[in-house]
Design a protein around this motif. Structure first.
Motif, short mmCIF file in Angstrom:
data_model
loop_
_atom_site.label_atom_id
_atom_site.label_comp_id
_atom_site.label_asym_id
_atom_site.label_seq_id
_atom_site.Cartn_x
_atom_site.Cartn_y
_atom_site.Cartn_z
N ILE A 1 -45.64 -31.84 -20.71
CA ILE A 1 -44.80 -30.65 -20.82
C ILE A 1 -43.43 -31.00 -20.25
CG2 ILE A 1 -44.43 -28.26 -20.11
CD1 ILE A 1 -47.42 -27.88 -19.98
N ILE B 1 -50.66 -23.09 -24.88
CA ILE B 1 -50.16 -24.33 -24.32
C ILE B 1 -51.27 -25.04 -23.53
CG2 ILE B 1 -48.53 -25.25 -22.60
CD1 ILE B 1 -46.62 -22.95 -23.77
N HIS C 1 -46.48 -27.91 -29.21
CA HIS C 1 -45.76 -26.63 -29.14
C HIS C 1 -44.29 -26.91 -28.83
CE1 HIS C 1 -44.86 -22.46 -27.98
NE2 HIS C 1 -44.16 -23.01 -27.01
N HIS D 1 -47.08 -25.70 -33.39
CA HIS D 1 -46.48 -24.37 -33.30
C HIS D 1 -45.01 -24.52 -32.97
CE1 HIS D 1 -45.80 -20.52 -30.83
NE2 HIS D 1 -45.83 -20.18 -32.10
N THR E 1 -45.86 -30.21 -25.07
CA THR E 1 -45.16 -28.91 -25.14
C THR E 1 -43.72 -29.08 -24.67
OG1 THR E 1 -47.06 -27.47 -24.86
CG2 THR E 1 -45.00 -26.66 -23.98
N ALA F 1 -39.24 -29.56 -19.91
CA ALA F 1 -38.40 -28.35 -19.97
C ALA F 1 -37.01 -28.69 -19.45
CB ALA F 1 -39.02 -27.22 -19.15
N GLY F 2 -36.05 -27.82 -19.77
CA GLY F 2 -34.68 -27.95 -19.26
C GLY F 2 -33.74 -28.60 -20.24
N LEU G 1 -42.21 -32.03 -16.77
CA LEU G 1 -42.56 -31.00 -15.78
C LEU G 1 -43.98 -31.20 -15.26
CD1 LEU G 1 -41.23 -28.31 -14.72
CD2 LEU G 1 -42.40 -27.14 -16.60
N ARG G 2 -44.94 -31.34 -16.16
CA ARG G 2 -46.34 -31.53 -15.78
C ARG G 2 -47.13 -31.90 -17.03
NH1 ARG G 2 -49.59 -27.14 -17.38
NH2 ARG G 2 -48.53 -25.17 -17.68
N GLY H 1 -40.60 -26.80 -23.43
CA GLY H 1 -40.39 -25.45 -22.92
C GLY H 1 -39.33 -24.68 -23.69
N ALA H 2 -39.32 -23.37 -23.45
CA ALA H 2 -38.34 -22.50 -24.09
C ALA H 2 -36.92 -22.95 -23.72
CB ALA H 2 -38.56 -21.07 -23.64
N ALA I 1 -41.92 -22.45 -32.22
CA ALA I 1 -41.64 -21.06 -31.84
C ALA I 1 -40.32 -20.57 -32.45
CB ALA I 1 -41.63 -20.93 -30.33
N GLY J 1 -41.00 -24.90 -27.90
CA GLY J 1 -40.77 -23.56 -27.36
C GLY J 1 -39.65 -22.79 -28.03
N LEU J 2 -39.61 -21.51 -27.69
CA LEU J 2 -38.58 -20.58 -28.18
C LEU J 2 -37.20 -21.18 -28.00
CD1 LEU J 2 -39.56 -17.21 -26.45
CD2 LEU J 2 -39.36 -17.58 -28.91
C1 LIG Z 1 -42.39 -24.99 -19.90
C2 LIG Z 1 -43.51 -24.01 -19.63
C3 LIG Z 1 -44.70 -24.34 -20.50
C4 LIG Z 1 -43.89 -24.18 -18.17
O1 LIG Z 1 -44.83 -23.23 -17.80
P1 LIG Z 1 -45.42 -23.25 -16.31
O2 LIG Z 1 -46.08 -24.56 -16.03
O3 LIG Z 1 -46.24 -22.03 -16.17
O4 LIG Z 1 -44.12 -23.23 -15.44
P2 LIG Z 1 -43.72 -22.29 -14.21
O5 LIG Z 1 -43.36 -20.94 -14.74
O6 LIG Z 1 -44.77 -22.41 -13.16
O7 LIG Z 1 -42.39 -23.00 -13.73
C5 LIG Z 1 -42.37 -24.26 -13.09
C6 LIG Z 1 -40.92 -24.65 -12.86
O8 LIG Z 1 -40.33 -24.99 -14.14
C7 LIG Z 1 -39.22 -24.14 -14.43
N1 LIG Z 1 -39.29 -23.81 -15.85
C8 LIG Z 1 -40.33 -23.26 -16.50
N2 LIG Z 1 -40.05 -23.14 -17.79
C9 LIG Z 1 -38.80 -23.59 -17.95
C10 LIG Z 1 -37.95 -23.71 -19.08
N3 LIG Z 1 -38.38 -23.33 -20.29
N4 LIG Z 1 -36.74 -24.24 -18.91
C11 LIG Z 1 -36.32 -24.64 -17.68
N5 LIG Z 1 -37.09 -24.56 -16.57
C12 LIG Z 1 -38.31 -24.04 -16.73
C13 LIG Z 1 -39.42 -22.91 -13.55
O9 LIG Z 1 -38.20 -22.26 -13.29
C14 LIG Z 1 -40.05 -23.53 -12.33
O10 LIG Z 1 -39.03 -24.14 -11.56
P3 LIG Z 1 -39.07 -24.15 -9.93
O11 LIG Z 1 -40.32 -24.91 -9.58
O12 LIG Z 1 -37.81 -24.83 -9.58
O13 LIG Z 1 -39.13 -22.72 -9.54
C15 LIG Z 1 -43.09 -22.53 -19.93
O14 LIG Z 1 -42.20 -22.02 -18.94
C16 LIG Z 1 -42.43 -22.38 -21.28
O15 LIG Z 1 -41.21 -22.58 -21.47
N6 LIG Z 1 -43.26 -22.01 -22.25
C17 LIG Z 1 -42.83 -21.85 -23.64
C18 LIG Z 1 -42.59 -20.39 -23.94
C19 LIG Z 1 -42.45 -20.19 -25.41
O16 LIG Z 1 -41.89 -20.99 -26.13
N7 LIG Z 1 -43.05 -19.14 -25.91
C20 LIG Z 1 -43.10 -18.98 -27.34
C21 LIG Z 1 -43.69 -17.73 -27.69
S1 LIG Z 1 -45.36 -17.95 -28.23
#
Ligand SMILES: CC(C)(COP(=O)(O)OP(=O)(O)OC[C@H]1O[C@@H](n2cnc3c(N)ncnc32)[C@H](O)[C@@H]1OP(=O)(O)O)[C@@H](O)C(=O)NCCC(=O)NCCS
Length: 218
Positions: free
Chosen positions: A205, A76, A171, A153, A189, A207-208, A214-215, A191-192, A155, A173-174
């Motif tokens: 990025i 990511i 990307h 990608h 991206t 999520a939710g 998110l960022r 998020g999952a 997932a 997510g899952l």
């Molecule tokens: C979205 C994503 C990229 C954010 O990663 P990150 O910047 O490291 O985020 P953090 O873990 O620091 O979380 C930041 C905040 O977002 C929230 N958050 C993170 N991922 C989330 C998601 N998928 N859904 C809802 N909320 C999410 C966290 O709970 C956190 O909230 P808070 O500030 O209230 O505590 C990551 O969580 C994600 O979903 N990655 C995809 C995973 C995937 O699909 N993998 C596939 C296998 S290869």
């Protein structure tokens, strides 16, 4: 059978290697995994059941030796640099292994770019076009009439709707869901588990459910 070197290691590359080997054992005799090109693990070490056969820079030598290639190095943050690294290796498209696992459904009108990997239990509906080097992971679903850029990608278990324009290096997510008629910018991206109902811009990025910004990718 054509020998394949997979760029990457633990994670996506090992999953792709396992699926190719599974297909071979089912009787699909097109590809034989030779091993991984990996810059972190020592040459000769084993990842899952295949050896590390070189560094990524060894791709040039293996190209001359008749190997085919899959790029499974995606992440990511930093995806832009990783894709550029792969492109700089200069592997021609006609030496990228395009693989459809025999347990996947791909509608006949789907167009797959060179080096796309379609894992087991994937479903791809008509009229969709994937750019090169895309990975559709286990159980993911791609709707109809989508245009998808290079090195995306999708997932496992993600459900991607229809009439979408998806950029390069994206990307999904899952288990995420993408509603129809949206656009997703390069290197974005989702998020999952997210449910995307609005357009996502480049490098964003989200999520939710419903997904919110998110960022930016780092
Ligand atoms: C979205 C994503 C990229 C954010 O990663 P990150 O910047 O490291 O985020 P953090 O873990 O620091 O979380 C930041 C905040 O977002 C929230 N958050 C993170 N991922 C989330 C998601 N998928 N859904 C809802 N909320 C999410 C966290 O709970 C956190 O909230 P808070 O500030 O209230 O505590 C990551 O969580 C994600 O979903 N990655 C995809 C995973 C995937 O699909 N993998 C596939 C296998 S290869």
């Amino acid at each position: 059978m054509r020998k394949v070197a997979i760029l990457g290691g633990k994670g996506n590359a090992a999953l792709v290697a396992a699926a190719m080997e599974h297909a071979r054992r089912m009787g699909a005799m097109e590809w034989e995994v030779a091993g991984f090109l990996n810059d972190r693990e020592p040459v000769g070490s084993i990842i899952d059941m295949f050896p590390v056969i070189g560094k990524t820079t060894d791709a040039k030598r293996l190209l001359d030796e008749g190997y085919w290639f899959v790029n499974a190095i995606l992440r990511i943050d930093g995806n832009h640099e990783r894709i550029a690294m792969f492109e700089n290796l200069g592997i021609p498209d006609d030496r990228l292994a395009t693989f459809v696992h025999p347990m996947a459904y791909v509608a006949p009108s789907v167009q797959l770019g060179a080096g796309c990997i379609i894992m087991p239990n994937v479903s791809m509906s008509p009229g969709t076009k994937l750019g090169k080097g895309c990975l559709m992971m286990v159980g993911s679903m791609m709707g109809h009439d989508n245009i998808v850029g290079d090195f995306c990608h999708i997932a496992a278990q993600a459900a991607v709707g229809s009439y979408l324009t998806i950029g390069k290096g994206v990307h999904i997510g899952l288990n995420a869901t993408v509603k129809e008629n949206l656009s997703i910018g390069d290197f974005a991206t989702l998020g999952a588990g997210a449910v995307l109902t609005k357009n996502m811009g480049e490098n964003e990025i989200w999520a939710g459910n419903p997904a919110k910004f998110l960022r930016y990718v780092r």
